[in-house]
Design a protein around this motif. Sequence first.
Motif, mmCIF file in Angstrom:
data_model
loop_
_atom_site.group_PDB
_atom_site.id
_atom_site.type_symbol
_atom_site.label_atom_id
_atom_site.label_comp_id
_atom_site.label_asym_id
_atom_site.label_seq_id
_atom_site.Cartn_x
_atom_site.Cartn_y
_atom_site.Cartn_z
ATOM 1 N N ASP A 8 -17.111 -18.637 9.952
ATOM 2 C CA ASP A 8 -17.543 -17.950 8.733
ATOM 3 C C ASP A 8 -18.412 -16.724 8.999
ATOM 4 O OD1 ASP A 8 -16.255 -19.867 7.136
ATOM 5 O OD2 ASP A 8 -17.984 -21.200 7.262
ATOM 6 N N TYR A 9 -18.672 -16.419 10.259
ATOM 7 C CA TYR A 9 -19.537 -15.289 10.592
ATOM 8 C C TYR A 9 -18.918 -13.970 10.130
ATOM 9 C CZ TYR A 9 -22.398 -18.126 13.802
ATOM 10 O OH TYR A 9 -23.228 -19.049 14.370
ATOM 11 N N GLN A 10 -19.780 -13.116 9.626
ATOM 12 C CA GLN A 10 -19.411 -11.741 9.298
ATOM 13 C C GLN A 10 -20.230 -10.848 10.231
ATOM 14 O OE1 GLN A 10 -17.144 -10.774 6.859
ATOM 15 N NE2 GLN A 10 -16.743 -12.964 6.709
ATOM 16 N N ARG A 11 -19.579 -9.911 10.873
ATOM 17 C CA ARG A 11 -20.270 -9.003 11.783
ATOM 18 C C ARG A 11 -20.657 -7.738 11.014
ATOM 19 N NH1 ARG A 11 -19.957 -12.109 15.533
ATOM 20 N NH2 ARG A 11 -20.370 -11.441 17.619
ATOM 21 N N VAL A 12 -21.905 -7.317 11.195
ATOM 22 C CA VAL A 12 -22.454 -6.177 10.468
ATOM 23 C C VAL A 12 -22.929 -5.147 11.495
ATOM 24 C CG1 VAL A 12 -24.244 -5.440 8.848
ATOM 25 C CG2 VAL A 12 -23.178 -7.698 8.591
ATOM 26 N N LYS A 13 -22.461 -3.925 11.372
ATOM 27 C CA LYS A 13 -22.763 -2.881 12.351
ATOM 28 C C LYS A 13 -24.180 -2.329 12.201
ATOM 29 C CE LYS A 13 -21.571 0.083 15.556
ATOM 30 N NZ LYS A 13 -21.487 -0.308 16.934
ATOM 31 N N ARG A 14 -24.617 -2.080 10.974
ATOM 32 C CA ARG A 14 -25.905 -1.407 10.751
ATOM 33 C C ARG A 14 -26.966 -2.380 10.233
ATOM 34 N NH1 ARG A 14 -25.612 3.696 7.435
ATOM 35 N NH2 ARG A 14 -25.526 2.137 5.786
ATOM 36 N N GLU A 15 -28.135 -2.355 10.866
ATOM 37 C CA GLU A 15 -29.215 -3.257 10.475
ATOM 38 C C GLU A 15 -29.622 -3.063 9.023
ATOM 39 O OE1 GLU A 15 -33.619 -4.736 11.991
ATOM 40 O OE2 GLU A 15 -32.628 -3.094 13.046
ATOM 41 N N GLN A 16 -29.629 -1.833 8.544
ATOM 42 C CA GLN A 16 -30.027 -1.571 7.158
ATOM 43 C C GLN A 16 -29.073 -2.195 6.141
ATOM 44 O OE1 GLN A 16 -29.449 0.833 9.493
ATOM 45 N NE2 GLN A 16 -28.508 2.631 8.585
ATOM 46 N N ASP A 17 -27.861 -2.526 6.546
ATOM 47 C CA ASP A 17 -26.906 -3.175 5.642
ATOM 48 C C ASP A 17 -27.191 -4.668 5.456
ATOM 49 O OD1 ASP A 17 -25.599 -0.753 5.344
ATOM 50 O OD2 ASP A 17 -24.076 -1.209 6.847
#
Length: 84
Positions: free
Chosen positions: A38-47
């Motif tokens: 179920d993990y979602q990978r997020v590129k930007r910390e601010q997101d």
Amino acid sequence: MKKLSYVVKRGGSVGTVLTPHLHEDNHFVVSLTRYEKDYQRVKREQDLVEWVRKGYSVRMSNQSVKSHRSPSLITPSSIEIREI
């Protein structure tokens, strides 16, 4: 800009501050469950703030504290969002 943090509340490292863990692939991880599928990978910390507001937990760590180098999944209700 907003930043996420979590302060450890029990165990031998009470008071340790955890922040979002940057994985080797240069992404942060959010999830609705503790399961990797179920993990979602997020590129930007601010997101990450928007993901937390949607109810997602964030994998967080503190590389300078031996007991918290491995990331833990922290629930949205425990995460502090602060303006820097």
